[in-house]
Design a protein around this motif. Structure first.
Motif, PDB file in Angstrom:
ATOM      1  N   LEU A 447     -28.837  26.292  22.286  1.00 35.37           N
ATOM      2  CA  LEU A 447     -27.738  26.029  21.233  1.00 35.37           C
ATOM      3  C   LEU A 447     -28.695  24.143  20.992  1.00 35.37           C
ATOM      4  O   LEU A 447     -27.928  23.467  20.006  1.00 35.37           O
ATOM      5  N   GLU A 448     -29.923  23.884  21.675  1.00 38.62           N
ATOM      6  CA  GLU A 448     -30.236  22.402  21.136  1.00 38.62           C
ATOM      7  C   GLU A 448     -31.005  22.203  20.107  1.00 38.62           C
ATOM      8  O   GLU A 448     -30.993  23.134  18.452  1.00 38.62           O
ATOM      9  N   PRO A 449     -30.076  21.626  19.087  1.00 43.35           N
ATOM     10  CA  PRO A 449     -29.675  20.828  17.252  1.00 43.35           C
ATOM     11  C   PRO A 449     -31.691  21.063  16.716  1.00 43.35           C
ATOM     12  O   PRO A 449     -31.778  21.641  15.929  1.00 43.35           O
ATOM     13  N   LYS A 450     -32.316  20.870  17.697  1.00 45.32           N
ATOM     14  CA  LYS A 450     -33.471  20.375  17.708  1.00 45.32           C
ATOM     15  C   LYS A 450     -34.443  21.293  18.744  1.00 45.32           C
ATOM     16  O   LYS A 450     -34.720  20.211  19.625  1.00 45.32           O
ATOM     17  N   THR A 451     -35.700  21.668  18.483  1.00 45.10           N
ATOM     18  CA  THR A 451     -36.517  22.332  19.067  1.00 45.10           C
ATOM     19  C   THR A 451     -37.604  21.407  19.721  1.00 45.10           C
ATOM     20  O   THR A 451     -38.237  20.894  18.912  1.00 45.10           O
ATOM     21  N   PHE A 452     -37.555  20.521  21.172  1.00 46.61           N
ATOM     22  CA  PHE A 452     -38.462  19.676  21.069  1.00 46.61           C
ATOM     23  C   PHE A 452     -39.691  20.112  21.366  1.00 46.61           C
ATOM     24  O   PHE A 452     -39.916  21.068  21.664  1.00 46.61           O
ATOM     25  N   ILE A 453     -40.925  19.833  20.284  1.00 50.23           N
ATOM     26  CA  ILE A 453     -42.441  20.651  20.601  1.00 50.23           C
ATOM     27  C   ILE A 453     -43.153  19.077  21.067  1.00 50.23           C
ATOM     28  O   ILE A 453     -43.988  18.706  19.168  1.00 50.23           O
ATOM     29  N   ALA A 454     -44.134  19.371  21.434  1.00 49.82           N
ATOM     30  CA  ALA A 454     -44.782  18.351  22.017  1.00 49.82           C
ATOM     31  C   ALA A 454     -46.191  18.660  21.262  1.00 49.82           C
ATOM     32  O   ALA A 454     -47.193  17.794  20.994  1.00 49.82           O
ATOM     33  N   ASP A 455     -46.333  20.637  20.585  1.00 50.10           N
ATOM     34  CA  ASP A 455     -47.276  20.388  19.976  1.00 50.10           C
ATOM     35  C   ASP A 455     -47.162  21.572  19.225  1.00 50.10           C
ATOM     36  O   ASP A 455     -46.602  22.483  19.479  1.00 50.10           O
ATOM     37  N   SER A 456     -47.442  21.700  17.859  1.00 48.41           N
ATOM     38  CA  SER A 456     -47.156  22.734  16.918  1.00 48.41           C
ATOM     39  C   SER A 456     -47.643  23.458  16.644  1.00 48.41           C
ATOM     40  O   SER A 456     -47.667  24.329  15.860  1.00 48.41           O
ATOM     41  N   ASN A 457     -48.591  23.455  17.184  1.00 52.18           N
ATOM     42  CA  ASN A 457     -49.307  24.866  16.849  1.00 52.18           C
ATOM     43  C   ASN A 457     -48.914  25.913  17.710  1.00 52.18           C
ATOM     44  O   ASN A 457     -49.845  26.593  19.075  1.00 52.18           O
ATOM     45  N   THR A 458     -48.042  26.644  17.283  1.00 53.82           N
ATOM     46  CA  THR A 458     -47.442  27.971  18.154  1.00 53.82           C
ATOM     47  C   THR A 458     -47.446  29.025  17.142  1.00 53.82           C
ATOM     48  O   THR A 458     -48.239  28.542  15.867  1.00 53.82           O
ATOM     49  N   TYR A 459     -47.137  30.120  17.941  1.00 50.34           N
ATOM     50  CA  TYR A 459     -47.572  31.551  17.385  1.00 50.34           C
ATOM     51  C   TYR A 459     -46.042  32.228  16.622  1.00 50.34           C
ATOM     52  O   TYR A 459     -46.655  33.223  16.380  1.00 50.34           O
ATOM     53  N   ASP A 460     -45.080  31.824  16.903  1.00 48.79           N
ATOM     54  CA  ASP A 460     -43.752  32.109  16.141  1.00 48.79           C
ATOM     55  C   ASP A 460     -43.208  30.698  15.196  1.00 48.79           C
ATOM     56  O   ASP A 460     -43.220  30.042  15.661  1.00 48.79           O
ATOM     57  N   ILE A 461     -41.967  31.330  15.089  1.00 46.24           N
ATOM     58  CA  ILE A 461     -41.156  30.334  14.660  1.00 46.24           C
ATOM     59  C   ILE A 461     -40.448  29.155  15.547  1.00 46.24           C
ATOM     60  O   ILE A 461     -40.999  29.343  16.413  1.00 46.24           O
ATOM     61  N   THR A 462     -40.312  28.124  15.171  1.00 46.83           N
ATOM     62  CA  THR A 462     -40.039  26.699  15.875  1.00 46.83           C
ATOM     63  C   THR A 462     -38.601  26.327  15.443  1.00 46.83           C
ATOM     64  O   THR A 462     -38.317  25.238  16.554  1.00 46.83           O
ATOM     65  N   ALA A 463     -37.625  27.054  15.159  1.00 46.10           N
ATOM     66  CA  ALA A 463     -36.295  26.739  14.763  1.00 46.10           C
ATOM     67  C   ALA A 463     -35.640  28.445  14.731  1.00 46.10           C
ATOM     68  O   ALA A 463     -35.721  29.426  14.275  1.00 46.10           O
ATOM     69  N   TRP A 464     -34.531  27.558  15.964  1.00 46.70           N
ATOM     70  CA  TRP A 464     -33.537  29.350  16.024  1.00 46.70           C
ATOM     71  C   TRP A 464     -32.265  29.021  16.209  1.00 46.70           C
ATOM     72  O   TRP A 464     -30.885  29.402  16.869  1.00 46.70           O
ATOM     73  N   ALA A 465     -31.755  27.347  16.414  1.00 43.96           N
ATOM     74  CA  ALA A 465     -30.657  26.862  16.526  1.00 43.96           C
ATOM     75  C   ALA A 465     -29.414  27.738  16.217  1.00 43.96           C
ATOM     76  O   ALA A 465     -28.985  28.095  15.205  1.00 43.96           O
ATOM     77  N   LEU A 466     -28.538  28.491  17.202  1.00 43.49           N
ATOM     78  CA  LEU A 466     -27.349  28.964  16.588  1.00 43.49           C
ATOM     79  C   LEU A 466     -26.615  29.341  15.847  1.00 43.49           C
ATOM     80  O   LEU A 466     -26.473  29.711  14.706  1.00 43.49           O
ATOM     81  N   PRO A 467     -26.069  27.190  16.243  1.00 41.80           N
ATOM     82  CA  PRO A 467     -24.702  27.283  15.236  1.00 41.80           C
ATOM     83  C   PRO A 467     -25.616  27.423  13.251  1.00 41.80           C
ATOM     84  O   PRO A 467     -25.295  27.825  12.164  1.00 41.80           O
ATOM     85  N   TYR A 468     -26.871  26.888  13.641  1.00 45.60           N
ATOM     86  CA  TYR A 468     -27.005  28.241  11.865  1.00 45.60           C
ATOM     87  C   TYR A 468     -27.451  28.815  11.754  1.00 45.60           C
ATOM     88  O   TYR A 468     -27.208  29.645  10.446  1.00 45.60           O
ATOM     89  N   ALA A 469     -27.852  29.467  12.502  1.00 40.14           N
ATOM     90  CA  ALA A 469     -28.079  30.774  12.071  1.00 40.14           C
ATOM     91  C   ALA A 469     -26.992  31.488  12.001  1.00 40.14           C
ATOM     92  O   ALA A 469     -26.829  32.889  11.177  1.00 40.14           O
TER      93      ALA A 469
END
Ligand SMILES: [Zn+2]
Length: 836
Positions: A447-469
């Motif tokens: 549910l958090e509106p913005k996923t806190f990302i310490a490091d952007s080099n990730t394997y997958d999507i970085t946003a999924w907050a359910l109200p937007y989906a």
């Protein structure tokens, strides 16, 4: 033959001799050495069933079946003392988590859960599962017997049986007498769609939280009844890579606790000990991060477990393959590595059982008393009953508690859609989630509106907050409020049968409404929609509202069929006694459009992105129950297009595109729906009006200037690449919801962007700019600097008129992994509403 019968007789006798001293190893049972050939799924099932008969220390549970009818199994292994009280242990564990009431006993075993072969073409792990099971139950094995004193071990031998068999049948059908280690040999090149994915081409290791697939629903259902302290998800990766095990790579989601981090290291070091002894290569802390919540490592982590991914090098490796370093990697070696980490993990969990249980309890105690995140209450506005209901069901499947309404009606909270803190009223049907609950961490991650990302080099999507989906207005509230009603069921809409009804009206704003439409079409009921808003029977109806008139449906059972279909789907229905409306266009006007029952073709086969295609296939077949014909792209040239009204091109690489043939068909009234890369293919092609957006010169200069500020460092090359990368971020589109493509939606749409493609606006002669993007429309997730600059002032959803037909451009995938709920209506609009 006689010899064979005799062998069978001996086998039967030894089984029926009760719990024999000896249990057959997989080699003995199967009749070949593990690694000599691929074991088809039914033989794995046979072995598990055999052990269930032969050992008194196991309980085999079939918890589901796949789409193709194969069983999903979990084997519970425990000591003589514990095997009879598995239910007690399970309840105790849920009590530790505070999910069930009561105090848990202290001398409880730790639960270690091993999940194998979620990706079907990573087949070594299911073979290792049989071997690991044997070691755990072998009466002669004193070591594992000691571990079982304080452990319950759960083995799920194959999470994706349909995919596994697709791979195994392929390999067996093309292999020679001896395996060919040459990587270019055809046995190392799987045909479309490959065995990784399930029957509907979904990646089951992206589905844990959303549970859109049958296999996932069954498995996560069982998982949540147990909540193991340790969970391993077994994989294979490219065959040139050495083995990978925990600790995982950054980024970790910040809700993952220090204990969870530390114990991954403990487990990793125990695995390393055995790999060191054998001289096997391995790596840790790289590549596999812990962020996206629908994996087999993150989902258990967000549920208090030590969740981990283990990866053997082996995809496409067959029985033997020559690696880059000139070594021959065999299937037997791959199996042996997975077998080693399985035992090593059970061992280290057993050695730390009490600590694991204490920390598991602490995780849940913290969740209930000190939940993570700024917001202690989430409020989802009920502007869309069906979408709220869909969200509530999804939360429920994850064990997240929710309720409805608030005693304190007016409160202040962070508005997800405006990004501002505002005062608003909470209605009795608004969904209210209090963060003080056992599943607080999972709730916060989802549910958090913005996923806190310490490091952007990730394997997958970085946003999924359910109200937007789900396209639902939501607020994050800093104070803790409990919902007024712990349960809620949608008030059953009225279904008045009225033999005098001139017409019935239904809303159009969710996938449930689409189901209602397709159900009526299948019953040969003719349906219309209103292109404009209107008022009748004292109610307001939005564009897209469905109209089912007695006219055109001249049949005795008309009222009955319509009202019963609505009741079965819990669909609200308003009868109108007259075609003369209070405001807007009358029911006979040309603003009321007839919905022709579309005959739909979906591109399949080589060239098509199987997962993207599977999302469309699954939507039609499993969610809408509407027929769709799957045609191989390379057969398109000889397919009679006049048999179809709609052709869908999902993401793909379409070589030799039959442009003229398709354009002729479109001009005759056909409708082409192009998604993602299919849009890129049509852009700038003769006849298609879409143009790729030229990067503005000043933006380009800006980006280049930034580039020049620093000298490129070789060691930073991975980081440099991510500046023009979007691993799945949310952008806000302006939506023209007066156009049929935008019907039933607000005047905005949250799109999950997986690339930085964007197009010039269509000219007024060419078509309609339905979904456009302006400056600063970025909402959440990681988007590289260059990509952020590029995604500006352009088109992401467009409709071009061509003769009597139309082309619909959808730059982003509206059905991504089938969890982007709001995109389903958008896509359905393209199929059923546009061009009528
Ligand atoms: Zn995998």
């Amino acid at each position: 033959m006689i010899k064979k019968l005799l062998l069978i007789l001996i086998a039967v006798v030894s089984v029926s001799a009760g719990f024999a001293q000896k249990i057959q190893s997989p080699d003995e049972f199967l009749g070949y050495k593990l690694g000599d050939q691929f074991t088809p799924h039914y033989r794995i099932v046979d072995y598990f069933k055999y052990v269930a008969q032969a050992s008194k220390n196991v309980k085999l549970q079939q918890f589901g079946t796949t789409n193709e009818g194969r069983p999903l199994l979990a084997m519970f292994i425990a000591s003589d003392e514990n095997i009879g009280r598995l239910e007690e242990i399970r309840h105790n564990n849920l009590r530790l988590a505070g999910i069930e009431k009561g105090t848990a006993i202290t001398n409880m075993p730790v639960i270690t859960w091993l999940s194998y072969n979620v990706h079907g073409n990573e087949p070594a792990s299911s073979e290792a599962a049989m071997w690991t099971l044997f070691d755990m139950v072998d009466p002669a094995n004193a070591t594992t017997k000691a571990w079982l004193k304080n452990s319950v071990v759960v083995i799920d031998p194959c999470l994706n049986p349909d995919g596994r068999d697709r791979y195994v049948h392929f390999y067996n059908s093309v292999r020679g007498e001896a395996p060919d280690a040459n990587p270019t040999s055809r046995e190392h090149v799987e045909p479309w769609p490959g065995g990784r994915i399930n029957h509907f081409y979904f990646d089951l290791n992206r589905d844990w939280a959303w549970q859109t697939q049958k296999e996932t629903q069954a498995r996560v259902g069982l998982f949540n009844q147990w909540l193991p302290e340790v969970h391993v998800d077994y994989h294979e990766q490219g065959y040139n890579s050495p083995y990978y095990f925990a600790p995982a790579a950054e980024p970790y989601h910040k809700d993952i606790t220090q204990w969870q981090r530390d114990f991954q290291v403990t487990i990793g070091k125990n695995n390393a000990k055995y790999f060191d002894q054998n001289g096997w290569m391995y790596f840790t802390k790289q590549e596999f991060d812990l962020l996206y919540p629908s994996y087999g490592d993150t989902y258990p982590l967000y549920n208090g477990s030590i969740g981990m991914t283990y990866e053997q090098g082996g995809i496409s490796a067959g029985l033997a393959v020559l690696t880059r370093s000139g070594d021959t990697l065999t299937f037997a070696q791959r199996i042996s590595h997975h077998h080693t980490t399985g035992l090593s993990t059970v061992e280290i969990a057993s050695a730390n059982a009490q600590k694991l249980l204490d920390e598991f309890k602490k995780f849940y105690d913290n969740s209930r008393t000190n939940p993570p995140g700024d917001y202690k209450t989430y409020v989802i506005k009920n502007d869309n009953n069906n979408n709220v209901n869909a969200l509530a069901q999804m939360l429920g499947r994850n064990g997240i508690q929710y309720g409805f309404g608030l005693a304190n009606k007016s409160i202040t909270g962070y508005d997800y859609f405006t990004g501002k803190t505002e005062q608003y009223n909470v209605g009795p049907n608004d969904l209210v989630i209090n963060a003080y609950q056992p599943k607080a961490v999972l709730l916060h991650v989802l549910l958090e509106p913005k996923t806190f990302i310490a490091d952007s080099n990730t394997y997958d999507i970085t946003a999924w907050a359910l109200p937007y989906a789900y396209g639902l207005k939501a607020y994050g509230v800093k104070e803790s409020f409990k919902p007024a009603n712990p349960t809620w069921s949608i008030a059953k809409p009225q279904q008045q049968v009225s033999s005098h009804a001139y017409a019935y009206v239904a809303t159009w704003q969710s996938i449930n409404d689409v189901k209602f439409l397709t159900a009526l079409l299948k019953k040969q009921i003719k349906v219309r929609y209103s292109e404009k808003p209107f008022e009748a029977a004292g109610k307001k109806f939005a564009p897209g509202s469905l109209l089912i008139t007695r006219a055109s449906n001249d049949r005795a059972d008309f009222d009955q069929v319509v009202t019963q279909t609505a009741a079965a789907l819990n669909e609200g229905l308003v009868p109108l006694s007259s075609g003369f409306v209070d405001k807007g266009s009358d029911l006979g006007s040309d603003a009321i459009r007839y919905i022709r029952q579309p005959r739909v073709m979906l591109m399949a086969g080589e060239g098509v992105n199987a997962e993207a295609m599977g999302e469309v296939w699954h939507l039609f077949e499993q969610q809408l129950g509407y027929p769709v014909t799957l045609v191989k792209y390379r057969d398109l040239g000889r397919t009679r297009l006049s048999d179809f009204d709609v052709v869908i091109f999902p993401d793909g690489n379409y070589e030799d595109f039959p442009s003229d043939k398709l354009q002729n068909w479109i001009r005759e009234g056909g409708k082409l729906i192009a998604i993602e890369n299919a849009v890129a293919l049509l852009a700038d092609k003769k006849g298609f009006a879409l143009k790729k957006k030229e990067e503005k010169k000043e933006d380009k200069d800006k980006a280049e200037a930034k580039e020049k500020e620093t000298i490129k460092i070789y060691a930073d090359r991975d980081r440099d690449a991510i500046r023009s990368m979007i691993p799945g971020a949310i952008f806000k589109l302006n939506l023209d919801n007066t156009h049929p493509l935008g019907f039933g939606m607000p005047n905005y749409y949250y799109s999950l962007k997986l690339n930085d493609d964007i197009y010039d606006l269509l000219s007024n002669e060419d078509g309609w700019n339905v979904g456009t993007i302006k400056k600063n429309s970025y909402v959440s997730g990681f988007a590289g600097v260059q990509s952020k600059l590029k995604i500006n002032n352009g088109l992401l959803l467009g409709v071009q008129s061509m003769g009597r037909g139309s082309v619909i451009y959808m730059v982003d995938d509206p059905l991504f992994r089938s969890f982007w709920e709001n995109g389903k209506l958008l896509f359905s609009n393209a199929v059923f509403m546009v061009g009528q």
